[in-house]
Design a protein around this motif. Structure first.
Motif, PDB file in Angstrom:
ATOM      1  N   LYS A  64       0.815  -1.213   0.000  1.00 53.47           N
ATOM      2  CA  LYS A  64       0.000   0.000   0.000  1.00 53.47           C
ATOM      3  C   LYS A  64       0.854   1.270   0.000  1.00 53.47           C
ATOM      4  O   LYS A  64       0.369   2.356   0.285  1.00 53.47           O
ATOM      5  N   THR A  65       2.138   1.126  -0.347  1.00 49.86           N
ATOM      6  CA  THR A  65       2.992   2.301  -0.478  1.00 49.86           C
ATOM      7  C   THR A  65       2.426   3.232  -1.534  1.00 49.86           C
ATOM      8  O   THR A  65       2.056   2.777  -2.624  1.00 49.86           O
ATOM      9  N   PRO A  66       2.309   4.531  -1.270  1.00 50.61           N
ATOM     10  CA  PRO A  66       1.742   5.450  -2.265  1.00 50.61           C
ATOM     11  C   PRO A  66       2.481   5.388  -3.600  1.00 50.61           C
ATOM     12  O   PRO A  66       3.713   5.387  -3.645  1.00 50.61           O
ATOM     13  N   VAL A  67       1.727   5.319  -4.672  1.00 48.89           N
ATOM     14  CA  VAL A  67       2.303   5.263  -6.007  1.00 48.89           C
ATOM     15  C   VAL A  67       1.317   5.895  -6.979  1.00 48.89           C
ATOM     16  O   VAL A  67       0.104   5.832  -6.770  1.00 48.89           O
ATOM     17  N   THR A  68       1.814   6.514  -8.030  1.00 43.62           N
ATOM     18  CA  THR A  68       0.955   7.098  -9.065  1.00 43.62           C
ATOM     19  C   THR A  68       1.300   6.486 -10.419  1.00 43.62           C
ATOM     20  O   THR A  68       2.468   6.460 -10.817  1.00 43.62           O
ATOM     21  N   PHE A  69       0.291   5.977 -11.091  1.00 47.19           N
ATOM     22  CA  PHE A  69       0.438   5.426 -12.436  1.00 47.19           C
ATOM     23  C   PHE A  69      -0.257   6.353 -13.438  1.00 47.19           C
ATOM     24  O   PHE A  69      -1.064   7.205 -13.063  1.00 47.19           O
ATOM     25  N   THR A  70       0.060   6.161 -14.699  1.00 48.01           N
ATOM     26  CA  THR A  70      -0.612   6.908 -15.758  1.00 48.01           C
ATOM     27  C   THR A  70      -1.640   6.017 -16.452  1.00 48.01           C
ATOM     28  O   THR A  70      -1.419   4.816 -16.631  1.00 48.01           O
ATOM     29  N   ALA A 118       4.463   4.485 -32.358  1.00 51.07           N
ATOM     30  CA  ALA A 118       5.700   4.873 -33.040  1.00 51.07           C
ATOM     31  C   ALA A 118       6.844   5.083 -32.057  1.00 51.07           C
ATOM     32  O   ALA A 118       7.999   4.737 -32.338  1.00 51.07           O
ATOM     33  N   SER A 119       6.530   5.635 -30.895  1.00 51.22           N
ATOM     34  CA  SER A 119       7.576   5.925 -29.909  1.00 51.22           C
ATOM     35  C   SER A 119       7.863   4.740 -28.998  1.00 51.22           C
ATOM     36  O   SER A 119       8.934   4.665 -28.385  1.00 51.22           O
ATOM     37  N   GLY A 120       6.892   3.828 -28.894  1.00 48.08           N
ATOM     38  CA  GLY A 120       7.038   2.716 -27.948  1.00 48.08           C
ATOM     39  C   GLY A 120       6.855   3.150 -26.513  1.00 48.08           C
ATOM     40  O   GLY A 120       7.123   2.390 -25.582  1.00 48.08           O
ATOM     41  N   ASP A 121       6.373   4.373 -26.320  1.00 45.54           N
ATOM     42  CA  ASP A 121       6.188   4.932 -24.978  1.00 45.54           C
ATOM     43  C   ASP A 121       4.697   4.986 -24.678  1.00 45.54           C
ATOM     44  O   ASP A 121       3.952   5.751 -25.298  1.00 45.54           O
ATOM     45  N   TYR A 122       4.269   4.187 -23.716  1.00 45.31           N
ATOM     46  CA  TYR A 122       2.853   4.063 -23.400  1.00 45.31           C
ATOM     47  C   TYR A 122       2.587   4.482 -21.960  1.00 45.31           C
ATOM     48  O   TYR A 122       3.486   4.460 -21.119  1.00 45.31           O
ATOM     49  N   PRO A 123       1.332   4.827 -21.656  1.00 37.79           N
ATOM     50  CA  PRO A 123       0.962   4.981 -20.255  1.00 37.79           C
ATOM     51  C   PRO A 123       1.001   3.620 -19.575  1.00 37.79           C
ATOM     52  O   PRO A 123       1.057   2.582 -20.246  1.00 37.79           O
ATOM     53  N   ASP A 124       0.953   3.587 -18.264  1.00 38.82           N
ATOM     54  CA  ASP A 124       0.958   2.304 -17.555  1.00 38.82           C
ATOM     55  C   ASP A 124      -0.284   1.486 -17.887  1.00 38.82           C
ATOM     56  O   ASP A 124      -0.226   0.268 -18.077  1.00 38.82           O
ATOM     57  N   VAL A 125      -1.416   2.163 -17.970  1.00 32.81           N
ATOM     58  CA  VAL A 125      -2.702   1.512 -18.235  1.00 32.81           C
ATOM     59  C   VAL A 125      -3.337   2.207 -19.429  1.00 32.81           C
ATOM     60  O   VAL A 125      -3.275   3.432 -19.553  1.00 32.81           O
ATOM     61  N   THR A 376       0.228  -1.962 -20.051  1.00 37.64           N
ATOM     62  CA  THR A 376       1.155  -1.869 -21.174  1.00 37.64           C
ATOM     63  C   THR A 376       2.561  -2.326 -20.811  1.00 37.64           C
ATOM     64  O   THR A 376       2.907  -2.490 -19.640  1.00 37.64           O
ATOM     65  N   THR A 377       3.351  -2.480 -21.850  1.00 38.70           N
ATOM     66  CA  THR A 377       4.753  -2.880 -21.672  1.00 38.70           C
ATOM     67  C   THR A 377       5.573  -1.791 -20.988  1.00 38.70           C
ATOM     68  O   THR A 377       6.689  -2.046 -20.535  1.00 38.70           O
ATOM     69  N   SER A 378       5.054  -0.583 -20.908  1.00 39.04           N
ATOM     70  CA  SER A 378       5.747   0.503 -20.215  1.00 39.04           C
ATOM     71  C   SER A 378       5.404   0.570 -18.736  1.00 39.04           C
ATOM     72  O   SER A 378       5.965   1.407 -18.011  1.00 39.04           O
ATOM     73  N   ALA A 379       4.500  -0.277 -18.283  1.00 36.40           N
ATOM     74  CA  ALA A 379       4.037  -0.201 -16.901  1.00 36.40           C
ATOM     75  C   ALA A 379       5.188  -0.415 -15.917  1.00 36.40           C
ATOM     76  O   ALA A 379       5.974  -1.352 -16.053  1.00 36.40           O
ATOM     77  N   LYS A 380       5.248   0.443 -14.911  1.00 37.21           N
ATOM     78  CA  LYS A 380       6.337   0.376 -13.931  1.00 37.21           C
ATOM     79  C   LYS A 380       6.162  -0.767 -12.949  1.00 37.21           C
ATOM     80  O   LYS A 380       7.133  -1.337 -12.471  1.00 37.21           O
ATOM     81  N   ASP A 381       4.892  -1.093 -12.624  1.00 38.19           N
ATOM     82  CA  ASP A 381       4.656  -2.118 -11.597  1.00 38.19           C
ATOM     83  C   ASP A 381       3.346  -2.837 -11.899  1.00 38.19           C
ATOM     84  O   ASP A 381       2.310  -2.546 -11.298  1.00 38.19           O
ATOM     85  N   PRO A 382       3.374  -3.799 -12.830  1.00 35.10           N
ATOM     86  CA  PRO A 382       2.138  -4.502 -13.206  1.00 35.10           C
ATOM     87  C   PRO A 382       1.446  -5.177 -12.023  1.00 35.10           C
ATOM     88  O   PRO A 382       0.210  -5.294 -12.016  1.00 35.10           O
ATOM     89  N   VAL A 383       2.224  -5.618 -11.024  1.00 34.29           N
ATOM     90  CA  VAL A 383       1.612  -6.295  -9.881  1.00 34.29           C
ATOM     91  C   VAL A 383       0.699  -5.344  -9.120  1.00 34.29           C
ATOM     92  O   VAL A 383      -0.445  -5.685  -8.786  1.00 34.29           O
ATOM     93  N   ARG A 384       1.175  -4.130  -8.838  1.00 36.06           N
ATOM     94  CA  ARG A 384       0.348  -3.172  -8.114  1.00 36.06           C
ATOM     95  C   ARG A 384      -0.904  -2.825  -8.926  1.00 36.06           C
ATOM     96  O   ARG A 384      -1.985  -2.621  -8.362  1.00 36.06           O
ATOM     97  N   ILE A 385      -0.761  -2.751 -10.231  1.00 29.24           N
ATOM     98  CA  ILE A 385      -1.908  -2.402 -11.073  1.00 29.24           C
ATOM     99  C   ILE A 385      -2.939  -3.529 -11.061  1.00 29.24           C
ATOM    100  O   ILE A 385      -4.138  -3.281 -10.914  1.00 29.24           O
ATOM    101  N   ILE A 386      -2.486  -4.764 -11.219  1.00 27.47           N
ATOM    102  CA  ILE A 386      -3.450  -5.871 -11.234  1.00 27.47           C
ATOM    103  C   ILE A 386      -4.113  -6.013  -9.863  1.00 27.47           C
ATOM    104  O   ILE A 386      -5.295  -6.357  -9.761  1.00 27.47           O
TER     105      ILE A 386
END
Length: 583
Positions: A64-70, A118-125, A376-386
């Motif tokens: 539950k550590t504070p985190v911000t995703f896009t 084109a950039s390969g840069d995605y939001p986390d979700v 997405t493949t750019s996601a920093k922490d898929p576990v926290r998101i799921i």
């Protein structure tokens, strides 16, 4: 064809309100309707009884550590916001430590998605809406099944019955759709999908006649217009802007007694797909519009107006009739309601070509498997998101996301039934209030129960489908016109939908760059070129232009598209029923 652009519905309706011609489904937190067309009878809907409170113990303890995703949501066009700036988002952050920078498209969605690829840069979700196939082709989503197995007991509870429909060709699940029905299916008491809308003053002036056919519909509009020449009214308007072409492309299948399967009509016995744009039903529809135009009743700006102009025209109170999907016209209908003049409000009708045709405007239970949200493949922490997704699917959180907060946006009576007071209903007509609570941001485009779901205590998951809320949401004008037609809800005027296990055909994934996708785009181009000519022509020119249109349309690979859809429909039926497609 697209029916899921639902993000900012006003959400209070008697006659409106779920993904999509090709885009569809939205839960609705307003006082009266749902915007979802994405509910499923699927392959056996999961039970609501196993709430997350019971199943969470099997999942590892969440950080539950504070985190911000896009999170980029292509389904809506609303102001960007941090999720914790809303009441719902703050409550979810308190539970999980997770906040989202929520971003929405400005301008063309495909351009935005193309830039990401084109950039390969995605939001986390990412919820890419109609561009989901491009995201899949770019391999921008990560597989979810291992994450679900380890951290998603509630995701599994809700989605596992639909896994066969969710798996891509490589066997992986890359996104979570918005449409799994949990518990018993509840139909919508109002009309959020297709209908021929007519101003109530037209029906009132002629003592509320029962009209069924297209000829009767336009005869009544002409009769009223002729009696009110000085009012400078518009008899009928349409919309053909951008992807919003359903209002002129789709009526032939509805008028012939079929639901919205997109580009095709599907035979009930053989399940064969038939492209109807080159059929007599489309000729009959366009010939009628041509007749209406030559009587001075058709809005000739229909072929040049953008979406905002279309909504403004309906909101003006000067338009006597139009065909559309409730979710798409909802903003204009709400503007009419706010005027307080019930005569200018609209009545949705299940109009068909012939008296002996059974209408099929109401969507049957369905599972839309080509719209959803993925990591997405750019996601920093898929576990926290799921884990966040899984937490959202706890029943108590699904109640919060759709109903809000007890004592603020809903109440519970002594029998455990959820309802809304008149004051709460009125408060939720305010879009700013809906945004501050978080309904605008959370009730669609996230992992969720489908709009027709029920909760474990028997209440409707979707507030607009709760009978107590629907009835309380009706204006005095609504109640009056319903009584004149001997019904208690608007949907009672429409025939019950027949079972269609493939439904909707528009949700079948079409491979990018495939012959089927090329056909879809080229056929749209041909229709947009010729439909204005056909509608606006002199009557004696119509047949010649129709033959010219057929020549152009039939040069496309119509049969190849039909064969592709027929096979895909058979495959989907096999997945839903557990049988074999035989193909």
């Amino acid at each position: 064809m697209d029916q899921k652009k639902l993000g900012t519905l006003a959400l209070i309706v008697a006659t409106a309100a779920s993904l999509a011609a090709c885009s569809g489904g939205n839960g609705n937190n307003g006082s009266g309707s749902s915007a979802s067309s994405s509910e499923s009878a699927g392959s056996g809907s999961p039970s609501a009884s196993a709430s997350a409170s019971e199943t969470a113990s099997s999942s590892p303890a969440a950080d539950k550590t504070p985190v911000t995703f896009t999170y980029f949501n292509a389904n809506s066009q609303v102001p960007d916001i941090d999720s914790n700036k809303t009441e719902i988002g703050k409550a979810l952050e308190d539970q999980t430590g997770v906040n989202f920078k929520m971003q929405f498209p400005v301008g063309d969605v495909n351009t935005k998605i193309g830039t990401m690829i084109a950039s390969g840069d995605y939001p986390d979700v990412l919820a890419p809406d109609t561009a989901i196939d491009k995201i899949l082709d770019a391999k921008a989503f990560i597989p979810l099944e291992d994450l679900i197995d380890q951290y998603g007991p509630n995701i599994k509870r809700v989605y596992e019955p639909y896994y066969n429909l969710m798996k891509q060709a490589d066997g992986h699940i890359y996104f979570l759709p918005f449409s799994p029905v949990v518990g018993d299916y509840i139909p919508n008491p109002t009309i959020d999908q297709g209908a021929f809308f007519i101003q109530r003053r037209v029906l009132k002036e002629f003592n509320y006649p029962k009209i069924k056919t297209l000829d009767e519909y336009f005869d009544l509009i002409k009769k009223y217009n002729d009696a009110h020449k000085d009012d400078k009214l518009t008899g009928f308007t349409s919309l053909t802007y951008d992807w919003r072409t359903m209002g002129i492309f789709n009526p032939p299948m509805h008028l012939a007694g079929y639901p919205n399967d997109g580009d095709v009509i599907v035979d009930m016995q053989t399940h064969a797909a038939d492209v109807y744009s080159n059929d007599d039903v489309t000729k009959r529809w366009l010939k009628k519009l041509n007749e209406v135009n030559n009587e001075g009743l058709y809005d000739q700006s229909s072929f040049v107006n953008n979406y905002d102009q279309y909504l403004a025209k309906i909101s003006s109170g000067k338009v006597l009739g139009f065909f559309d999907y409730g979710w798409q016209a909802d903003q204009a209908i709400q503007n009419i309601k706010k005027s307080g003049n019930d005569d200018l409000d609209y009545m949705p009708l299940p109009i068909v070509f012939d008296q002996n045709t059974k209408d099929q405007y109401l969507d049957p239970p369905s599972f839309v498997d080509n719209r959803g949200v993925g990591i997405t493949t750019s996601a920093k922490d898929p576990v926290r998101i799921i884990q966040f997704f899984d937490n959202m699917l706890k029943e108590e959180n699904q109640v919060m996301i759709q109903w809000g907060f007890k004592g603020e946006t809903y109440e519970v009576n002594d029998k455990g039934r959820y309802y809304r007071t008149p004051e709460e209903i009125e408060m939720l007509k305010d879009n700013a209030k809906q945004q501050s609570i978080g309904f605008t941001y959370f009730n669609y485009s996230w992992p969720m129960y489908g709009g027709g779901s029920t909760l474990s205590d028997g209440n409707s998951f979707n507030a607009g489908r709760q009978p107590e809320v629907a009835q309380a949401s009706f204006t005095e004008g609504d109640k009056l016109i319903l009584s004149k037609y001997g019904v208690q809800t608007f949907s009672e005027l429409f025939a019950k939908p027949d079972d269609r296990p493939w439904y909707p055909a528009w949700s079948i994934s079409i491979e990018q760059g495939s012959p089927a996708e090329i056909f879809q785009q080229k056929s749209k181009d041909v229709k947009l070129k010729y439909f204005p000519k056909l509608v606006l022509a002199k009557p004696d020119q119509f047949d010649a232009i129709w033959n010219e249109y057929l020549d152009a349309f039939n040069k496309l690979d119509v049969k190849g598209f039909e064969d592709t859809l027929t096979k895909s429909i058979a495959d989907k039926i096999a997945k839903v029923t557990g049988g074999s497609s035989g193909n």
